[in-house]
Structure formats: structure tokens, C-alpha cells
Motif scaffolding. Structure first.
Motif, mmCIF file in Angstrom:
data_model
loop_
_atom_site.group_PDB
_atom_site.id
_atom_site.type_symbol
_atom_site.label_atom_id
_atom_site.label_comp_id
_atom_site.label_asym_id
_atom_site.label_seq_id
_atom_site.Cartn_x
_atom_site.Cartn_y
_atom_site.Cartn_z
ATOM 1 N N GLU A 8 -13.657 -8.090 20.200
ATOM 2 C CA GLU A 8 -12.273 -7.688 19.965
ATOM 3 C C GLU A 8 -11.685 -8.412 18.752
ATOM 4 O OE1 GLU A 8 -10.482 -5.369 21.207
ATOM 5 O OE2 GLU A 8 -11.850 -4.723 22.773
ATOM 6 N N THR A 12 -10.428 -6.615 15.206
ATOM 7 C CA THR A 12 -9.082 -6.809 14.663
ATOM 8 C C THR A 12 -9.134 -7.267 13.216
ATOM 9 O OG1 THR A 12 -8.238 -7.388 16.866
ATOM 10 C CG2 THR A 12 -6.918 -8.062 14.972
ATOM 11 N N VAL A 67 1.439 -8.386 18.383
ATOM 12 C CA VAL A 67 0.730 -8.397 19.668
ATOM 13 C C VAL A 67 1.149 -7.274 20.595
ATOM 14 C CG1 VAL A 67 0.368 -10.881 19.519
ATOM 15 C CG2 VAL A 67 2.361 -10.030 20.748
ATOM 16 N N ASN A 71 -1.438 -3.953 20.506
ATOM 17 C CA ASN A 71 -2.193 -3.837 21.750
ATOM 18 C C ASN A 71 -1.939 -2.517 22.462
ATOM 19 O OD1 ASN A 71 -3.999 -5.878 22.155
ATOM 20 N ND2 ASN A 71 -2.642 -7.173 23.340
ATOM 21 N N LYS A 101 -8.174 -8.845 25.132
ATOM 22 C CA LYS A 101 -7.119 -8.186 24.367
ATOM 23 C C LYS A 101 -6.074 -9.189 23.875
ATOM 24 C CE LYS A 101 -8.600 -4.014 24.416
ATOM 25 N NZ LYS A 101 -9.004 -3.380 23.141
ATOM 26 N N ALA A 105 -5.169 -10.191 19.895
ATOM 27 C CA ALA A 105 -3.795 -10.168 19.412
ATOM 28 C C ALA A 105 -3.400 -11.514 18.811
ATOM 29 C CB ALA A 105 -2.843 -9.801 20.555
ATOM 30 N N ALA A 148 1.688 -10.109 24.264
ATOM 31 C CA ALA A 148 0.354 -9.513 24.165
ATOM 32 C C ALA A 148 -0.050 -8.939 25.522
ATOM 33 C CB ALA A 148 -0.659 -10.562 23.712
ATOM 34 N N VAL A 152 -0.870 -4.988 26.693
ATOM 35 C CA VAL A 152 -2.044 -4.539 27.445
ATOM 36 C C VAL A 152 -1.601 -3.665 28.615
ATOM 37 C CG1 VAL A 152 -4.030 -5.248 28.817
ATOM 38 C CG2 VAL A 152 -3.390 -6.571 26.796
#
Length: 246
Positions: A8, A12, A67, A71, A101, A105, A148, A152
Motif C-alpha cells: 500500500e 501511494t 488521508v 482513502n 490503509k 495514508a 485515515a 477507510v
């Protein structure tokens, strides 16, 4: 879980357009809002200068942008394409998914916060002790994890079409009530009381306490921890719920 976290973060970092906008956007806003402001002028009802107040406010606002918006929409898109379904078929626990996740972020929010603080010191002449700069960076970065987790949860419950408007609604409401755009001291008393129990205000208050030379207030830390557990727990529950369906 470690593999997914690494994946992840790499994904990003490879999204250059997203990284460019998310990292530079808050610093640009900070310079615009404080353009022409006297660095010695203090806010009405506060001992903080206008520049110092908005330095923390824009660092927090920029971190929330990265974030929360990033997300929510990304996860909704991944669900639509079937990537999340593939993860649900593995042994990955809900907490591992949420952690991955949040970690990705945090990769974006840290440099965006750092840029605002550097601009505050080098361009706007904000003067703080060394420990205050370090504490500001750490507290604003750590506090962004709350949003963040909210991103999610939104991304996992919303479709691709509605993830952006829902996250934008939450994002602007929390930012406004947190005093990130309009000084919190201008709010009527009843609104300040209500906002004090929302994550946006508690988040901004972390950095402002440090600017005063104090430790973050226990109430603000408690509010953020409660919301972090709530948002992260909701996201993990939604992940496990879909796992039972898969």
C-alpha cells in the motif's frame, strides 16, 4: 499484513499526481491565507498570532485532505474492481486491512505537514523552541490517523459514485467545526461546546496547545482516541462482515 502494508505504501508513492497535490496543496493554502498578515498580530480572544494559528490549522487541514479523501475514494474503487474481494478470500484479518490503509495514508500526510511547518518557520517567521517543532510534527501526524480510519470506513461502506461527496461532506464539516478555516474563538459558546467533542476541534487543539508551550490536553487526546477506535473498529467490522459473505 506486513506485505500488504508495504504494498500500500509503494502504491501511494507511485501515484505522483496524488502525491504532488496532497503534499503541496496545504502549504500553498497556508501562504495564501496568511499573505500580508502581520506576524506579530494576535487573534482576538487568543494569545496565538494569526500566522501561528493558521500554520497549525493548515497543517491539520492538509493532512485531513490527504488521508480522508484519498482513502475513501480509493477503497471504494478497489471494492468495485474486485481487489478487496480477493483480499477477503485470504487470511488477512480486518485489523490488518485497516492498518495497511492507515499506513499508506500516513505516508502522504507526513511530508505535507512538514512542508507547512517549514514554510511557517522559514517564510512567515514563526518562532518556537526545538521541542515544540518536533512535538507539532508528531502530534499533527499522529492525529491524522483518526481521519485515515474514517476514510477507510467511508470507502468500505460507500460506492464509487458517492464515496467522494460523502467524504467531502465529512471533511468540510469537521474542518469548519474544528476552526481550521475560521478561528475557533469567533464561534458562539454553544457551538464551541459541541465542537469540543468532535475530532476536528480536538485535532487542531493538539498543535495549538503545543504552540502555547503546554502538553496536549487530556480531553483532546481522549476524544481522538475514542474516534480512532470507533472509525477503525467500524472499518474492521465491515471487512469481517463481507468476509463471511465471500
Amino acid at each position: 499484513m506486513k506485505t500488504l502494508v508495504k504494498l500500500e505504501i509503494l502504491r501511494t508513492l507511485r501515484n505522483r499526481k496524488f502525491m504532488f497535490f496532497s503534499v503541496l496543496y496545504p502549504g500553498f493554502l497556508f501562504l495564501i491565507i496568511t499573505a500580508g498578515a502581520d506576524k506579530h498580530k494576535k487573534l482576538d480572544g487568543s494569545d496565538l498570532t494569526v500566522v501561528a494559528y493558521y500554520m497549525v490549522a493548515m497543517a491539520a487541514f492538509g493532512a485531513m485532505t490527504a488521508v480522508l479523501m484519498g482513502n475513501a475514494e480509493r477503497i471504494a474503487r478497489e471494492r468495485e474492481k474486485g481487489w478487496v474481494r480477493q483480499l477477503r478470500l485470504t487470511a488477512l484479518p480486518g485489523r490488518g486491512y485497516v492498518t495497511a490503509k492507515i499506513a499508506s495514508a500516513a505516508t502522504v500526510s507526513l511530508p505535507s505537514i512538514l512542508i507547512v511547518l517549514v514554510l511557517g518557520a522559514a517564510v512567515k517567521g514563526v518562532s518556537l523552541d526545538a521541542w515544540q517543532w518536533v512535538a507539532l510534527l508528531a502530534s499533527v501526524w499522529a492525529g491524522s490517523m483518526v481521519f485515515a480510519a474514517l476514510g477507510v470506513a467511508i470507502g468500505y461502506v460507500a460506492t464509487t459514485d458517492v464515496a467522494r461527496p460523502v467524504s467531502m461532506l465529512c471533511y468540510f464539516a469537521l474542518a469548519m467545526l474544528g476552526g481550521l478555516w475560521v478561528p475557533f474563538t469567533t464561534f458562539p459558546h454553544w457551538l464551541r461546546t459541541v465542537a469540543g467533542y468532535l475530532p476536528g476541534r480536538a485535532y487542531a487543539a493538539l498543535g495549538q496547545s503545543i504552540e502555547f508551550g503546554d502538553a496536549p490536553h487530556a480531553k483532546d487526546v481522549t476524544v481522538l482516541v475514542v474516534y480512532l477506535l470507533l472509525f477503525a473498529g467500524t472499518a474492521a467490522w465491515l471487512y469481517r462482515k463481507d468476509t463471511r459473505k465471500a
